[in-house]
Design an enzyme around this catalytic site. Structure first.
Site, PDB file in Angstrom:
ATOM      1  N   ARG A 113       2.297 -12.091   0.123  1.00 46.52           N
ATOM      2  CA  ARG A 113       2.383 -10.758   0.736  1.00 46.52           C
ATOM      3  C   ARG A 113       2.430  -9.673  -0.331  1.00 46.52           C
ATOM      4  O   ARG A 113       1.813  -8.608  -0.177  1.00 46.52           O
ATOM      5  CB  ARG A 113       3.621 -10.694   1.630  1.00 46.52           C
ATOM      6  CG  ARG A 113       3.734  -9.403   2.435  1.00 46.52           C
ATOM      7  CD  ARG A 113       4.737  -9.565   3.573  1.00 46.52           C
ATOM      8  NE  ARG A 113       4.858  -8.336   4.346  1.00 46.52           N
ATOM      9  CZ  ARG A 113       5.888  -7.496   4.263  1.00 46.52           C
ATOM     10  NH1 ARG A 113       6.910  -7.751   3.458  1.00 46.52           N
ATOM     11  NH2 ARG A 113       5.914  -6.403   4.999  1.00 46.52           N
TER      12      ARG A 113
ATOM     13  N   HIS B  24      -0.253  -6.709  -0.518  1.00 42.79           N
ATOM     14  CA  HIS B  24       0.152  -5.303  -0.473  1.00 42.79           C
ATOM     15  C   HIS B  24      -0.167  -4.583  -1.775  1.00 42.79           C
ATOM     16  O   HIS B  24      -0.347  -3.366  -1.772  1.00 42.79           O
ATOM     17  CB  HIS B  24       1.645  -5.189  -0.150  1.00 42.79           C
ATOM     18  CG  HIS B  24       1.959  -5.437   1.293  1.00 42.79           C
ATOM     19  ND1 HIS B  24       3.070  -4.900   1.921  1.00 42.79           N
ATOM     20  CD2 HIS B  24       1.320  -6.178   2.241  1.00 42.79           C
ATOM     21  CE1 HIS B  24       3.096  -5.299   3.193  1.00 42.79           C
ATOM     22  NE2 HIS B  24       2.051  -6.076   3.405  1.00 42.79           N
TER      23      HIS B  24
ATOM     24  N   ASN C  93       6.680  -1.671   3.062  1.00 45.20           N
ATOM     25  CA  ASN C  93       7.347  -2.486   2.040  1.00 45.20           C
ATOM     26  C   ASN C  93       8.864  -2.425   2.064  1.00 45.20           C
ATOM     27  O   ASN C  93       9.533  -3.396   1.706  1.00 45.20           O
ATOM     28  CB  ASN C  93       6.880  -2.055   0.639  1.00 45.20           C
ATOM     29  CG  ASN C  93       5.400  -2.276   0.412  1.00 45.20           C
ATOM     30  OD1 ASN C  93       4.811  -3.212   0.950  1.00 45.20           O
ATOM     31  ND2 ASN C  93       4.779  -1.400  -0.377  1.00 45.20           N
TER      32      ASN C  93
ATOM     33  N   HIS D 170      -0.216 -16.356   7.518  1.00 44.18           N
ATOM     34  CA  HIS D 170       0.964 -16.359   8.395  1.00 44.18           C
ATOM     35  C   HIS D 170       1.222 -17.738   8.980  1.00 44.18           C
ATOM     36  O   HIS D 170       2.016 -17.875   9.912  1.00 44.18           O
ATOM     37  CB  HIS D 170       0.799 -15.322   9.510  1.00 44.18           C
ATOM     38  CG  HIS D 170       0.951 -13.915   9.045  1.00 44.18           C
ATOM     39  ND1 HIS D 170       0.674 -12.816   9.825  1.00 44.18           N
ATOM     40  CD2 HIS D 170       1.342 -13.411   7.841  1.00 44.18           C
ATOM     41  CE1 HIS D 170       0.900 -11.701   9.144  1.00 44.18           C
ATOM     42  NE2 HIS D 170       1.310 -12.040   7.934  1.00 44.18           N
TER      43      HIS D 170
END
Length: 329
Positions: free
Chosen positions: A63, A67, A96, A195
């Site tokens: 992640r 990001h 975030n 995921h």
């Protein structure tokens, strides 16, 4: 040694300044083969230790990479802390804040690499390498990570607030954000497959469970048995910071169960289930393919991770190699 007339030497030197050097060109998988040949083994060792105490940290590091790349390219900008003057950290951006994690593992990898080959491996490359190890250590595919990124000296909180897809968005918005960085629908579905492991905070799904689109009711797409399980894990009067598995079936394994979950209306996040809903018609066939063919998912996931890792990297003499991932040199 042959002797060349001075004008030929001058011409050769002038030409060499115009020709692209490998370090200024595209990323490649052998970038550190001479300067830090054990880089992958060092990253893997730190990752193995981290996963023993925190099984979800692998997903957290993917992640971070995701990001990072969606905001001014894969340049390690998400790792920078506020410094009170020039750095306004992306860590405090909406997508975030209070949710990105794994920064301590990045620090530990950086320390190990600085001990082995100081000033060589960028923090942006650490995120790419850690992501690959996270996947393979959880039973997913391995691949040769393309390397050679350098680190930015700046962060971009405004960009983080607008460019990163959120769990609450519809498919059209998410598709637009992927398209803006050169990624297509297949990349979107494949990367969403990350995921298949990790956790999400209850606050990210509370509206789906109790007040979807301000109706006062749950999201009608949710499988009713799954809904009951989630409401038990995330009570309406809870803190919102409890976590629930993104994949209830095999929560710590990297496999294709995520896509089977979507077919059963058991996508945890709204943005997940959108891939297999009436709004997500363009993605239905890809979800079906990945659900029935894990090899196809793995192959697409690897290619999409490489595609994502290629978003606007700093190379050559741009940026720097940070000695501490939390601050510019």
């Amino acid at each position: 040694m042959p002797h060349f007339p001075s004008f030929i030497v001058t011409f050769i030197l002038s030409l060499s300044t115009l020709l692209p050097h490998n370090t200024n060109g595209q990323l490649n998988s052998t970038f550190y083969s001479n300067t830090c040949p054990n880089v992958s083994a060092i990253v893997k060792n730190v990752m193995q230790q981290a996963l023993q105490s925190d099984p979800r940290v692998g997903a957290s590091l993917i992640r971070l990479h995701f990001h990072d790349c969606f905001v001014q390219g894969c340049d390690g900008s998400i790792l920078l802390d506020n410094n009170g003057t020039t750095i306004v950290s992306e860590k405090d951006a909406g997508p975030n804040t209070n949710s990105t994690r794994g920064f301590d593992v990045v620090d530990n990898i950086k320390i190990a690499l600085e001990n082995a080959c100081p000033g060589v491996v960028s923090c942006a490359d650490i995120l790419a390498l850690a992501s690959q190890e996270a996947v393979s250590l959880a039973g997913g595919p391995s691949w040769n990570v393309l390397l050679g990124r350098r680190d930015s000296r700046t962060a971009n909180r405004a960009g983080a607030n607008t460019s990163i897809p959120t769990p609450f968005e519809g498919l059209s918005n998410i598709t637009s954000k992927f398209s803006a960085v050169g990624l297509n629908i297949n990349d979107l579905v494949a990367l969403s497959g990350a995921h298949t492991f990790g956790r999400a905070q209850c606050r990210l799904i509370s509206s789906r469970l109790y007040n979807f689109n301000n109706t006062g009711n749950p999201d009608p797409l949710l499988n009713t048995t799954y809904l009951a399980t989630l409401q038990q894990a995330c009570p309406q009067n809870g803190t919102g910071f409890n976590v629930v598995n993104l994949d209830l079936t095999t929560p710590n394994a990297f496999d294709n169960n995520y896509f089977s979950n979507l077919q059963n209306n058991e996508g945890l996040l709204q943005s997940d289930q959108e891939l297999f809903s009436t709004q997500g018609a363009a993605t239905l066939s890809i979800v079906n393919n990945f659900s029935s063919n894990q090899t196809a998912f793995f192959q697409s996931f690897v290619q999409s991770m490489i595609n994502m890792g290629n978003i606007s990297p700093l190379v050559g003499t741009n940026g720097e190699i940070r000695s501490n991932c939390r601050r510019p040199n």
